[in-house]
Every structure is written in C-alpha cells, then in structure tokens.
Write an enzyme that holds these catalytic residues in place. Structure first.
Site, short mmCIF file in Angstrom:
data_model
loop_
_atom_site.label_atom_id
_atom_site.label_comp_id
_atom_site.label_asym_id
_atom_site.label_seq_id
_atom_site.Cartn_x
_atom_site.Cartn_y
_atom_site.Cartn_z
N GLU A 23 0.85 -1.19 0.00
CA GLU A 23 0.00 0.00 0.00
C GLU A 23 0.89 1.24 0.00
O GLU A 23 1.88 1.31 0.72
CB GLU A 23 -0.90 0.01 1.23
CG GLU A 23 -1.83 1.21 1.30
CD GLU A 23 -2.69 1.25 2.56
OE1 GLU A 23 -3.77 1.85 2.50
OE2 GLU A 23 -2.28 0.67 3.59
N LYS A 63 -9.94 1.36 -2.30
CA LYS A 63 -10.10 0.96 -0.91
C LYS A 63 -11.49 1.29 -0.41
O LYS A 63 -11.95 2.43 -0.47
CB LYS A 63 -9.04 1.66 -0.06
CG LYS A 63 -8.97 1.20 1.38
CD LYS A 63 -7.76 1.86 2.06
CE LYS A 63 -7.57 1.37 3.48
NZ LYS A 63 -6.36 1.98 4.10
N CYS A 107 -5.44 -2.94 2.93
CA CYS A 107 -5.21 -2.63 4.34
C CYS A 107 -6.45 -2.83 5.21
O CYS A 107 -6.82 -3.96 5.51
CB CYS A 107 -4.66 -1.21 4.48
SG CYS A 107 -3.78 -0.92 6.04
#
Length: 283
Positions: free
Chosen positions: A43, A118, A159
């Site tokens: 990331e 995301k 994440c």
C-alpha cells in the site's frame, strides 16, 4: 490445480517519487527472475503514507498523462517480465476529481486487468497512541474486486479492508483462490492484529491470503509494522518477513484449497436457515 511462485516486495518508501518507482521496478524484476509469476507491491509504495504527499503524488490512469510514471512502470514491467502484478496501491485522481487509495492490477501483456479502490477507510482515534482519519483525504470505493489472471482468480483488498470478514466471504463465494491485501498497518495495530487477521481470513474461507507492506524505515510520521506474509487455507504462515526492505518468494499450490475444503467441509455445514434470521442492525 495451479501451482506458482508469488513475490511480495516489501519496499522502503522515500519522499522522491522517481526513486520509489525505480526501486519498485528493480524489486519486481528481481522477484520475476526468482521465478515469481505473481508479484504484489505494498500500500502506498510510490509516496510516504502521509497526507502531505497523497495529492502531490496522485496519478490518473490515462495513457496521455505523462505524470503517471508509477502506472506506466507497472504496465511496462508486467509486459517485459510476462507476469501479473498486483500493484499495491497509490493515490488515484478520478475523472471527477476525487482522490482514492487504489490498487491497479496488470497482466502479462501489460494491460490493466482491474483496479480496486479501498472500500473501508482507516479512521482511528486511540488516545495516547494514534489518531488518523483517512476519510479526511480519500473517498471510499464502493465495489469489491475479483480479477481472473493466469495464476487464478484473485480478490483484492487494501489494508483496513482486511478487518471486514464479509468482503473475504464474498470473494470466496465468487470463486477466489487467493486474496491479496496490500497494507500499511501501524506499530500498534500491526503487532496486535496484522497476523491474526490474515490467518483468520484465510482459515474462515479456506483459501490463500497474501499481504504486502512498506518497510518500517519508510519516510513519514506514520510508522509501519512491515511483516509481509503468505498464509495457506489452514491459516498457517507459509512465508513472512521482518520489517526491513526485502522480497519474499513463496510457493502457492491451489490443491491445498481443495484438500482443506474436502477434509473440513464448512461450506456444507453452514446454517443459512439460522443466519438469515439475524438482523444485522441489532448486533
């Protein structure tokens, strides 16, 4: 069943975009030379994980955009090495002017196969530890991402997406063999949750989970845990790293998915007659 090598490139990130892009290129090439057919980046590998850099380092996927050096590199090296690249994540400008934390996936011919924005933004306020609101900078994506590649069907999360088992369950239901989570957990959440959540997502869904983090010596005020890892369908760690810049090369054998699901057939044992009665607004 498919068997291949995966490369997890745990990269040190600097305030210089050109240095980061060159470092990533060399790391991908090294992993490919070691036999990796699939390479995963961290990331925010092209800029420090800091609000001071996100807008300045952001790119738009546009062949005419000469500033999109990160994406051009991923496309070029995927084609040169004839591999699939799960390109970690970078800040992405949308055509509507919104900023996203986005993973771009490129195939062996250099074409863009998919991109994942995301979905679950990392907003946390732990007194005396860390306060960070990703939603102050980024917009949230709204679509799960499944991509068919030459090394199987892959689900993508970034994440904090790993914290939500519903997304991993959706990916299993759609036939994913592997879920890749580029991530940048901090020191406290990393020590407490990073390994735990990877193993839980793999074990609950009986598939492979791969994570890739920046290294701890990356620039910025946000200190990163590291420990890029591959987990098998039994929740066992196949390979992992410490916190320095490194490249993890590991073997993925999808036959382990079938054998695990045959020996422990949890999908057949699910009680959907009970679960569908649960009102999720009350729990």
């Amino acid at each position: 069943m498919i068997q291949f090598k995966i490369g997890l490139c745990q990269l040190s990130v600097t305030p210089e975009k050109a240095i980061n892009v060159d470092n990533a290129r060399r790391s991908i090439q090294f992993a490919s030379k070691r036999g990796a057919a699939l390479v995963v980046l961290p990331e925010m590998w092209n800029c420090p994980y800091s609000t001071d850099y996100f807008e300045r380092f952001a790119e738009k996927f546009d062949e005419k955009d000469s500033t999109a050096s990160s994406l051009k590199m991923l496309s070029e090296v995927a084609c040169e090495e004839r591999i699939t690249i799960v390109g970690g994540s970078i800040p992405e400008w949308s055509s509507g002017g919104k900023l996203y934390n986005t993973c771009f996936v490129f195939g062996p011919n250099g074409d863009l196969l998919a991109k994942h924005r995301k979905m679950h933004l990392f907003d946390i306020n732990a007194p005396g530890d860390i306060s960070f609101n990703e939603s102050d900078t980024f917009s949230a994506g709204s679509s799960p991402t499944i991509v068919d590649t030459h090394v199987g069907r892959i689900g993508i999360g970034i994440c904090h997406d790993i914290r939500f088992p519903e997304l991993a369950m959706l990916y299993r239901a759609r036939g994913a063999h592997l879920i890749c989570y580029p991530g940048a957990f901090n020191m406290s959440t990393g020590e407490a949750l990073w390994e735990l959540e990877q193993r839980a997502r793999a074990l609950d869904n009986q598939l492979f989970v791969a994570t890739c983090s920046p290294s701890r010596d990356s620039n910025g005020s946000y200190q990163i845990w590291g420990h890029s890892t591959l987990v098998n369908p039994l929740g066992e760690i196949i390979a992992t790293s410490e916190h320095d810049q490194t490249i993890v090369i590991a073997e993925v054998d999808y036959s382990a998915i079938q054998s695990t699901r045959e020996s422990i057939p949890i999908l057949k044992q699910r009680r959907n007659d009970v679960y569908q009665l649960i009102d999720h607004h009350t729990i």
